[in-house]
Scaffold this motif. Structure first.
Motif, mmCIF file in Angstrom:
data_model
loop_
_atom_site.group_PDB
_atom_site.id
_atom_site.type_symbol
_atom_site.label_atom_id
_atom_site.label_comp_id
_atom_site.label_asym_id
_atom_site.label_seq_id
_atom_site.Cartn_x
_atom_site.Cartn_y
_atom_site.Cartn_z
ATOM 1 N N THR A 278 33.470 36.007 37.239
ATOM 2 C CA THR A 278 34.425 35.745 36.166
ATOM 3 C C THR A 278 35.196 37.017 35.861
ATOM 4 O OG1 THR A 278 32.758 36.230 34.490
ATOM 5 C CG2 THR A 278 33.028 33.920 35.105
ATOM 6 N N GLU A 279 36.378 36.858 35.333
ATOM 7 C CA GLU A 279 37.221 37.982 34.945
ATOM 8 C C GLU A 279 36.466 38.864 33.949
ATOM 9 O OE1 GLU A 279 41.059 37.925 32.239
ATOM 10 O OE2 GLU A 279 41.443 37.021 34.206
ATOM 11 N N ARG B 31 42.916 37.835 37.949
ATOM 12 C CA ARG B 31 42.675 37.219 39.255
ATOM 13 C C ARG B 31 42.170 35.806 39.044
ATOM 14 N NH1 ARG B 31 43.619 42.178 39.416
ATOM 15 N NH2 ARG B 31 43.636 43.379 41.334
ATOM 16 N N SER B 32 42.460 34.948 40.019
ATOM 17 C CA SER B 32 41.911 33.598 40.026
ATOM 18 C C SER B 32 41.715 33.185 41.475
ATOM 19 C CB SER B 32 42.844 32.615 39.304
ATOM 20 O OG SER B 32 44.084 32.544 39.978
ATOM 21 N N PHE C 203 36.942 33.618 41.560
ATOM 22 C CA PHE C 203 37.063 33.668 40.102
ATOM 23 C C PHE C 203 37.228 32.251 39.580
ATOM 24 C CE2 PHE C 203 38.071 37.947 41.243
ATOM 25 C CZ PHE C 203 37.742 38.725 40.152
#
Length: 195
Positions: free
Chosen positions: A99-100, A168-169, A195
Motif C-alpha cells: 500500500t502507498e 503509485r497504483s 499497489f
C-alpha cells in the motif's frame, strides 16, 4: 605412469592461478519480498534458465543510473545468461501486495560478503506498464532509500526497511542495487509489487 603424474602436476599448477584470477560466482539477492531471482530459484516461476540455480549471481557494471547495465537489461544486471529476469512476461510476474506509504522490509541473502559502498532502491514511475522491459525512463532515478555502507562487509543476511513512495497504483517494480566497493560491479534485484 610417470607421464600421467607429470600431466596431473602441470594441470594442478595451472589450476591455482586460474582459480584465483576468476571472480567468485556467488554473491547475493533479495529473498523477501521475493525478487524475480528468488521466485525462479523457488520454482514459483518456470522457464527461468540458469537463474534458478544462481539467484545470487545477477552481477553487472556499477554506477547506476548514470552507468550500469543497458536499458531493458536492468533486472538481469546486463547479464545475458539471466535474460529471463528482463522478460516482463506480459506483466504477469507474481507481485507482493503493498500500500502507498507502507513500511516494507527488503531482506538480502549473501553467499559472498563483499566490501560494500551502498544499497539503493528505486521504484518505477506512476503509470508504469508492467508488460514492458524496465528502462531508466520507467524509473524514478532518485532512490527512495539509500543505505551507505562505507566499505564494510554485510552479514550473511541483511534487512532494510523503507517507506514506499506515494502516487503509485497497480503493478510496479522495485530495482535494488547493491554496489560493491572494491570491484567495478554491483548486484541487481527486481521485485514486483502491486499497489
Amino acid at each position: 605412469m610417470r607421464k600421467r603424474r607429470i600431466l596431473a602436476a602441470v594441470a594442478a599448477a595451472l589450476a591455482v592461478p586460474l582459480a584465483t584470477a576468476l571472480p567468485a560466482q556467488s554473491h547475493g539477492w533479495i529473498s523477501t519480498p521475493p525478487s524475480r531471482a528468488a521466485l525462479c530459484a523457488a520454482g514459483t516461476v518456470a522457464d527461468c534458465g540458469d537463474i534458478q540455480w544462481e539467484p545470487q549471481s545477477v552481477e553487472g557494471p556499477k554506477g547506476f543510473p548514470a552507468l550500469g547495465p543497458a536499458d531493458g537489461t536492468l533486472c538481469a544486471g546486463g547479464n545475458s545468461r539471466f535474460a529471463q529476469l528482463d522478460d516482463p512476461r506480459g506483466g504477469n510476474w507474481p507481485a507482493t501486495k503493498v500500500t502507498e506509504g507502507q513500511r516494507l522490509t527488503f531482506t538480502w541473502k549473501f553467499t559472498a560478503r563483499h566490501a560494500t559502498t551502498s544499497f539503493r532502491y528505486f521504484l518505477t514511475k506512476p503509470g508504469y506498464n508492467a508488460a514492458t522491459k524496465l528502462t531508466r525512463s520507467n524509473l524514478d532515478t532518485t532512490p527512495f532509500l539509500t543505505v551507505p555502507y562505507n566499505g564494510a562487509r554485510p552479514p550473511s543476511t541483511l534487512s532494510h526497511t523503507a517507506t514506499l513512495p506515494a502516487g503509485r497504483s497497480g503493478h510496479q517494480l522495485v530495482l535494488a542495487v547493491w554496489e560493491i566497493a572494491d570491484t567495478g560491479n554491483a548486484f541487481y534485484s527486481c521485485i514486483d509489487v502491486t499497489f
